[in-house]
Design an enzyme around this catalytic site. Structure first.
Site, PDB file in Angstrom:
ATOM      1  N   LYS A   1      -4.668   2.533  -2.924  1.00 23.96           N
ATOM      2  CA  LYS A   1      -5.412   2.896  -1.717  1.00 23.96           C
ATOM      3  C   LYS A   1      -4.815   4.102  -1.055  1.00 23.96           C
ATOM      4  O   LYS A   1      -4.054   4.008  -0.110  1.00 23.96           O
ATOM      5  CB  LYS A   1      -5.368   1.754  -0.686  1.00 23.96           C
ATOM      6  CG  LYS A   1      -6.117   0.554  -1.081  1.00 23.96           C
ATOM      7  CD  LYS A   1      -7.039   0.137   0.055  1.00 23.96           C
ATOM      8  CE  LYS A   1      -7.567  -1.240  -0.194  1.00 23.96           C
ATOM      9  NZ  LYS A   1      -7.003  -2.185   0.705  1.00 23.96           N
TER      10      LYS A   1
ATOM     11  N   ASP B   1       0.859  -1.187   0.000  1.00 24.35           N
ATOM     12  CA  ASP B   1       0.000   0.000   0.000  1.00 24.35           C
ATOM     13  C   ASP B   1       0.894   1.235   0.000  1.00 24.35           C
ATOM     14  O   ASP B   1       2.024   1.192   0.490  1.00 24.35           O
ATOM     15  CB  ASP B   1      -0.863   0.037   1.276  1.00 24.35           C
ATOM     16  CG  ASP B   1      -1.955  -1.013   1.254  1.00 24.35           C
ATOM     17  OD1 ASP B   1      -2.188  -1.611   0.195  1.00 24.35           O
ATOM     18  OD2 ASP B   1      -2.576  -1.229   2.315  1.00 24.35           O
TER      19      ASP B   1
ATOM     20  N   MET C   1      -8.521   8.011   8.877  1.00 26.51           N
ATOM     21  CA  MET C   1      -9.341   8.174   7.662  1.00 26.51           C
ATOM     22  C   MET C   1     -10.485   9.160   7.891  1.00 26.51           C
ATOM     23  O   MET C   1     -11.589   8.970   7.383  1.00 26.51           O
ATOM     24  CB  MET C   1      -9.916   6.807   7.229  1.00 26.51           C
ATOM     25  CG  MET C   1      -8.849   5.795   6.883  1.00 26.51           C
ATOM     26  SD  MET C   1      -9.524   4.162   6.471  1.00 26.51           S
ATOM     27  CE  MET C   1      -9.846   3.507   8.089  1.00 26.51           C
TER      28      MET C   1
HETATM   29  N1  SAH Z   1      -3.217   0.045   9.660  1.00 26.20           N
HETATM   30  C1  SAH Z   1      -2.851   1.448   9.623  1.00 26.20           C
HETATM   31  C2  SAH Z   1      -4.056   2.343   9.377  1.00 26.20           C
HETATM   32  C3  SAH Z   1      -4.752   2.072   8.063  1.00 26.20           C
HETATM   33  S1  SAH Z   1      -6.075   3.164   7.768  1.00 26.20           S
HETATM   34  C4  SAH Z   1      -2.112   1.824  10.905  1.00 26.20           C
HETATM   35  O1  SAH Z   1      -2.069   1.019  11.837  1.00 26.20           O
HETATM   36  O2  SAH Z   1      -1.515   2.903  10.945  1.00 26.20           O
HETATM   37  C5  SAH Z   1      -5.269   4.467   6.926  1.00 26.20           C
HETATM   38  C6  SAH Z   1      -5.238   5.706   7.774  1.00 26.20           C
HETATM   39  O3  SAH Z   1      -4.150   5.650   8.690  1.00 26.20           O
HETATM   40  C7  SAH Z   1      -5.008   6.995   7.036  1.00 26.20           C
HETATM   41  O4  SAH Z   1      -6.188   7.461   6.426  1.00 26.20           O
HETATM   42  C8  SAH Z   1      -4.547   7.893   8.158  1.00 26.20           C
HETATM   43  O5  SAH Z   1      -5.633   8.264   8.969  1.00 26.20           O
HETATM   44  C9  SAH Z   1      -3.694   6.940   8.966  1.00 26.20           C
HETATM   45  N2  SAH Z   1      -2.254   7.020   8.645  1.00 26.20           N
HETATM   46  C10 SAH Z   1      -1.444   6.006   8.333  1.00 26.20           C
HETATM   47  N3  SAH Z   1      -0.163   6.403   8.187  1.00 26.20           N
HETATM   48  C11 SAH Z   1      -0.169   7.733   8.439  1.00 26.20           C
HETATM   49  C12 SAH Z   1       0.837   8.747   8.461  1.00 26.20           C
HETATM   50  N4  SAH Z   1       2.116   8.472   8.222  1.00 26.20           N
HETATM   51  N5  SAH Z   1       0.460  10.007   8.760  1.00 26.20           N
HETATM   52  C13 SAH Z   1      -0.819  10.315   9.019  1.00 26.20           C
HETATM   53  N6  SAH Z   1      -1.812   9.408   9.003  1.00 26.20           N
HETATM   54  C14 SAH Z   1      -1.496   8.135   8.721  1.00 26.20           C
END
Ligand code: SAH
Length: 256
Positions: free
Chosen positions: A56, A35, A171
Site C-alpha cells: 500500500k 504498511d 492521499m
Molecule cells: N493513518 C494515517 C494516514 C493513512 S492514509 C495517518 O494517520 O497518518 C495515507 C496518507 O497519509 C498518505 O497518502 C499521505 O497523505 C499521508 N502520510 C502518511 N505518512 C506521511 C508522511 N510521513 N509524509 C507525508 N504524508 C504522509
C-alpha cells in the site's frame, strides 16, 4: 489460548514518534503485518516475529485488503499475538475501522494503540500548526483518494470552500488539480496559501508551497509524489522553511 490483534499506530514514520505502548506490543509481537508508511519502525520489528509486508504505497498494493484481514484473523485464531502496524493513527483514513469490524465479527480480541497522525505532525514539524487563533479556528481532514469530481462526492466541497478553516488533504497528490479547482469554483480565494509536504519527517522530506491559483502547476513542475500531506489555508503563512522536529537526518548528526 486465544490470540489478540493490536491495531497499532506507527506515527508518521520517524521512530521518535512511536508511543511507549506501541513499542511494548511490537517487542512482544509474534506476527506483524505492516504498511510501508510505518517507515523506520519497520527496522525495529523483532527478529523472531513473522513479518508480513502489506504494501500500500501510492496505489501499489502488495496484499489486497481482504487478504490482510484474512491473515490477521487466521493468525489470531492460531493463538498468536498479532500487531497490525499502520502509518500515523490507525483510525484516520487507514482502513483501521474496517479491520476492527472484521476482527469483531470474528470475535477476536482487539486493542487499539493510537498513533501520532501525519495529518497533524507532518505540517506541525514543518512549522505549520493546523489551527492558530489568528488564522484558523477549525480544521478538516479529507481524503483526496476519491475522484473529487464524481457525482455524489462524499466531501462537502461547497462548505469547505466557504469556510476559512484549514483543510488537510491526505492521499491527494494525484487529484490535487481537481481538488484545487473545486475549491476555487466553489468560492475559496485563489490566493489562499497551500503547502505540499512529501515524505514528512523523513531524511528526504520536501516542501512545495504556493497558492490555490498556482500550486497544481508548481507540484507538477516539482514532480511531487505520494506520500504527501497537503495543507490549504492561512496557517500556511507561518511556514518559514524551518523544521521543528528531530528527524532521521538530525539523529545522524553528532549531538551538540
Ligand atoms: N493513518 C494515517 C494516514 C493513512 S492514509 C495517518 O494517520 O497518518 C495515507 C496518507 O497519509 C498518505 O497518502 C499521505 O497523505 C499521508 N502520510 C502518511 N505518512 C506521511 C508522511 N510521513 N509524509 C507525508 N504524508 C504522509
Amino acid at each position: 489460548m486465544k490470540g489478540k490483534v493490536y491495531l497499532v499506530g506507527a506515527g508518521p514514520g520517524s521512530r521518535d514518534l512511536l508511543t511507549l505502548r506501541a513499542l511494548e506490543v511490537i517487542r512482544t509481537a509474534q506476527v506483524v503485518l505492516y504498511d510501508q508508511l510505518a517507515g523506520e519502525i519497520i527496522a525495529m520489528l523483532p527478529e523472531a516475529a513473522e513479518k508480513i509486508d502489506c504494501g500500500k504505497f501510492g496505489g501499489k498494493h502488495t496484499l489486497e485488503q481482504q487478504e490482510i484481514e484474512a491473515l490477521m484473523v487466521s493468525r489470531a485464531r492460531a493463538g498468536k499475538s498479532v500487531v497490525r502496524l499502520k502509518g500515523g493513527d490507525p483510525f484516520l483514513f487507514g482502513r483501521g475501522g474496517e479491520e476492527l469490524e472484521v476482527l469483531q465479527e470474528h470475535g477476536i480480541p482487539v486493542e487499539l494503540v493510537p498513533g501520532v497522525t501525519s495529518a497533524i505532525a507532518v505540517p506541525g514539524c514543518a512549522g505549520i500548526p493546523v489551527t492558530h487563533r489568528r488564522y484558523a479556528s477549525q480544521v478538516t481532514f479529507i481524503t483526496g483518494h476519491e475522484d473529487p469530481t464524481k457525482e455524489g462526492s462524499a466531501i462537502a466541497w461547497e462548505m469547505l470552500a466557504r469556510s476559512d478553516g484549514t483543510i488537510v488533504i491526505l492521499m491527494g497528490v494525484k487529484n490535487l488539480p481537481a481538488i484545487v479547482s473545486l475549491l476555487v469554483t466553489h468560492g475559496r480565494d485563489p490566493a489562499t496559501p497551500v503547502a505540499v509536504i512529501e515524505r514528512g519527517l523523513q531524511k528526504d522530506q520536501r516542501v512545495t508551497t504556493g497558492r490555490l491559483a498556482d500550486i497544481s502547476g508548481k507540484a507538477a513542475m516539482a514532480g511531487v509524489r505520494p506520500p504527501a500531506v497537503i495543507i490549504v489555508g492561512d496557517v500556511v503563512q507561518l511556514y518559514n522553511g524551518g523544521h521543528l522536529c528531530r528527524d532521521g537526518a538530525d539523529r545522524e548528526r553528532p549531538a551538540g
